[in-house]
Design a protein around this motif. Structure first.
Motif, PDB file in Angstrom:
ATOM      1  N   MET A 113       9.952  -5.043  39.842  1.00  0.00           N
ATOM      2  CA  MET A 113      10.537  -4.171  38.848  1.00  0.00           C
ATOM      3  C   MET A 113      10.651  -2.791  39.469  1.00  0.00           C
ATOM      4  O   MET A 113      10.014  -2.514  40.499  1.00  0.00           O
ATOM      5  N   CYS A 114      11.438  -1.938  38.849  1.00  0.00           N
ATOM      6  CA  CYS A 114      11.706  -0.647  39.455  1.00  0.00           C
ATOM      7  C   CYS A 114      12.015   0.379  38.379  1.00  0.00           C
ATOM      8  O   CYS A 114      12.573   0.051  37.328  1.00  0.00           O
ATOM      9  N   LEU A 115      11.629   1.617  38.648  1.00  0.00           N
ATOM     10  CA  LEU A 115      12.023   2.739  37.802  1.00  0.00           C
ATOM     11  C   LEU A 115      12.759   3.730  38.691  1.00  0.00           C
ATOM     12  O   LEU A 115      12.150   4.339  39.572  1.00  0.00           O
ATOM     13  N   GLN A 116      14.055   3.858  38.490  1.00  0.00           N
ATOM     14  CA  GLN A 116      14.859   4.838  39.208  1.00  0.00           C
ATOM     15  C   GLN A 116      14.857   6.125  38.410  1.00  0.00           C
ATOM     16  O   GLN A 116      15.255   6.121  37.241  1.00  0.00           O
ATOM     17  N   MET A 117      14.420   7.214  39.038  1.00  0.00           N
ATOM     18  CA  MET A 117      14.292   8.489  38.341  1.00  0.00           C
ATOM     19  C   MET A 117      15.230   9.503  38.972  1.00  0.00           C
ATOM     20  O   MET A 117      15.072   9.844  40.152  1.00  0.00           O
ATOM     21  N   ASN A 118      16.167   9.996  38.207  1.00  0.00           N
ATOM     22  CA  ASN A 118      17.129  10.995  38.665  1.00  0.00           C
ATOM     23  C   ASN A 118      17.007  12.263  37.832  1.00  0.00           C
ATOM     24  O   ASN A 118      16.428  12.247  36.739  1.00  0.00           O
ATOM     25  N   SER A 119      17.550  13.338  38.347  1.00  0.00           N
ATOM     26  CA  SER A 119      17.540  14.630  37.637  1.00  0.00           C
ATOM     27  C   SER A 119      16.134  14.963  37.139  1.00  0.00           C
ATOM     28  O   SER A 119      15.942  15.338  35.977  1.00  0.00           O
ATOM     29  N   LEU A 120      15.177  14.854  38.016  1.00  0.00           N
ATOM     30  CA  LEU A 120      13.782  15.042  37.626  1.00  0.00           C
ATOM     31  C   LEU A 120      13.501  16.471  37.217  1.00  0.00           C
ATOM     32  O   LEU A 120      14.089  17.424  37.741  1.00  0.00           O
ATOM     33  N   LYS A 121      12.580  16.591  36.266  1.00  0.00           N
ATOM     34  CA  LYS A 121      12.163  17.876  35.727  1.00  0.00           C
ATOM     35  C   LYS A 121      10.670  18.053  35.964  1.00  0.00           C
ATOM     36  O   LYS A 121       9.926  17.062  36.064  1.00  0.00           O
ATOM     37  N   LYS A 143      16.003   9.357  28.504  1.00  0.00           N
ATOM     38  CA  LYS A 143      17.299   8.684  28.383  1.00  0.00           C
ATOM     39  C   LYS A 143      18.364   9.399  29.219  1.00  0.00           C
ATOM     40  O   LYS A 143      18.462  10.614  29.206  1.00  0.00           O
ATOM     41  N   GLY A 144      19.127   8.600  29.959  1.00  0.00           N
ATOM     42  CA  GLY A 144      20.184   9.156  30.788  1.00  0.00           C
ATOM     43  C   GLY A 144      19.734   9.619  32.150  1.00  0.00           C
ATOM     44  O   GLY A 144      20.565   9.944  33.006  1.00  0.00           O
ATOM     45  N   ARG A 145      18.421   9.677  32.378  1.00  0.00           N
ATOM     46  CA  ARG A 145      17.906  10.138  33.681  1.00  0.00           C
ATOM     47  C   ARG A 145      17.110   9.055  34.403  1.00  0.00           C
ATOM     48  O   ARG A 145      17.146   8.964  35.629  1.00  0.00           O
ATOM     49  N   LEU A 146      16.374   8.243  33.650  1.00  0.00           N
ATOM     50  CA  LEU A 146      15.550   7.191  34.238  1.00  0.00           C
ATOM     51  C   LEU A 146      16.134   5.821  33.877  1.00  0.00           C
ATOM     52  O   LEU A 146      16.636   5.631  32.767  1.00  0.00           O
ATOM     53  N   THR A 147      16.054   4.897  34.812  1.00  0.00           N
ATOM     54  CA  THR A 147      16.588   3.552  34.609  1.00  0.00           C
ATOM     55  C   THR A 147      15.559   2.519  35.044  1.00  0.00           C
ATOM     56  O   THR A 147      15.079   2.557  36.182  1.00  0.00           O
ATOM     57  N   ILE A 148      15.251   1.594  34.127  1.00  0.00           N
ATOM     58  CA  ILE A 148      14.328   0.502  34.439  1.00  0.00           C
ATOM     59  C   ILE A 148      15.131  -0.740  34.791  1.00  0.00           C
ATOM     60  O   ILE A 148      16.190  -1.004  34.208  1.00  0.00           O
ATOM     61  N   SER A 149      14.623  -1.500  35.753  1.00  0.00           N
ATOM     62  CA  SER A 149      15.294  -2.733  36.135  1.00  0.00           C
ATOM     63  C   SER A 149      14.251  -3.726  36.633  1.00  0.00           C
ATOM     64  O   SER A 149      13.119  -3.346  36.931  1.00  0.00           O
ATOM     65  N   ARG A 150      14.654  -4.984  36.733  1.00  0.00           N
ATOM     66  CA  ARG A 150      13.756  -6.016  37.237  1.00  0.00           C
ATOM     67  C   ARG A 150      14.554  -7.056  38.005  1.00  0.00           C
ATOM     68  O   ARG A 150      15.744  -7.254  37.753  1.00  0.00           O
ATOM     69  N   ASP A 151      13.874  -7.722  38.927  1.00  0.00           N
ATOM     70  CA  ASP A 151      14.454  -8.823  39.683  1.00  0.00           C
ATOM     71  C   ASP A 151      13.466  -9.982  39.586  1.00  0.00           C
ATOM     72  O   ASP A 151      12.469 -10.019  40.319  1.00  0.00           O
ATOM     73  N   ASN A 152      13.724 -10.913  38.682  1.00  0.00           N
ATOM     74  CA  ASN A 152      12.781 -12.007  38.453  1.00  0.00           C
ATOM     75  C   ASN A 152      12.673 -12.938  39.662  1.00  0.00           C
ATOM     76  O   ASN A 152      11.636 -13.565  39.875  1.00  0.00           O
ATOM     77  N   ALA A 153      13.719 -13.025  40.452  1.00  0.00           N
ATOM     78  CA  ALA A 153      13.670 -13.884  41.641  1.00  0.00           C
ATOM     79  C   ALA A 153      12.720 -13.338  42.697  1.00  0.00           C
ATOM     80  O   ALA A 153      12.144 -14.098  43.477  1.00  0.00           O
ATOM     81  N   LYS A 154      12.545 -12.025  42.704  1.00  0.00           N
ATOM     82  CA  LYS A 154      11.685 -11.379  43.702  1.00  0.00           C
ATOM     83  C   LYS A 154      10.373 -10.882  43.112  1.00  0.00           C
ATOM     84  O   LYS A 154       9.568 -10.274  43.821  1.00  0.00           O
TER      85      LYS A 154
END
Length: 121
Positions: A79-87, A65-76
């Motif tokens: 889906m994507c997982l943006q990962m920040n502040s990786l450990k 939580k607060g570091r990874l973000t899930i998203s999707r684009d149904n038109a395309k």
């Protein structure tokens, strides 16, 4: 039925970022809840994040939580997982997954082949 293909894995230093895209086949992608799971070396696969069919509702494991973000684009059909502040403990094989209907943290029917993410300290 849907087929999933992940990309974007690799080696990154602690504190860095990675973006994991996942492409889906099929004409009914918008009817599938989607999620990311990961399997660290020597451990069992675990839930990371999920998003509802419409993309509004998101759910995360406490550890990301607060570091990874899930998203999707149904038109395309993506889906994507943006990962920040990786450990270093984020090191794992990451899988995208899909299931018809309601989002859950388990019981997904369709899986990608996985992509390796290594975070160095």
């Amino acid at each position: 039925q849907v087929m999933l293909v992940e990309a974007g894995g690799g080696l990154v230093q602690a504190g860095g970022s990675l973006r994991l895209p996942c492409a889906a086949s099929g004409r009914t992608f918008s009817t599938y809840a989607i999620a990311w799971f990961r399997q660290p070396p020597g451990e069992e696969r675990e839930f990371v994040a999920a998003v509802t069919t419409g993309g509004v509702g998101t759910y995360y494991a406490d550890s990301v939580k607060g570091r990874l973000t899930i998203s999707r684009d149904n038109a395309k059909n993506t889906m994507c997982l943006q990962m920040n502040s990786l450990k270093p403990e984020d090191t794992a094989v990451y899988y995208c997954a899909a299931r018809l209907g309601v989002v859950t943290t388990n019981q997904y029917e369709y899986w990608g082949q996985g992509t390796h993410v290594t975070v160095s300290s």
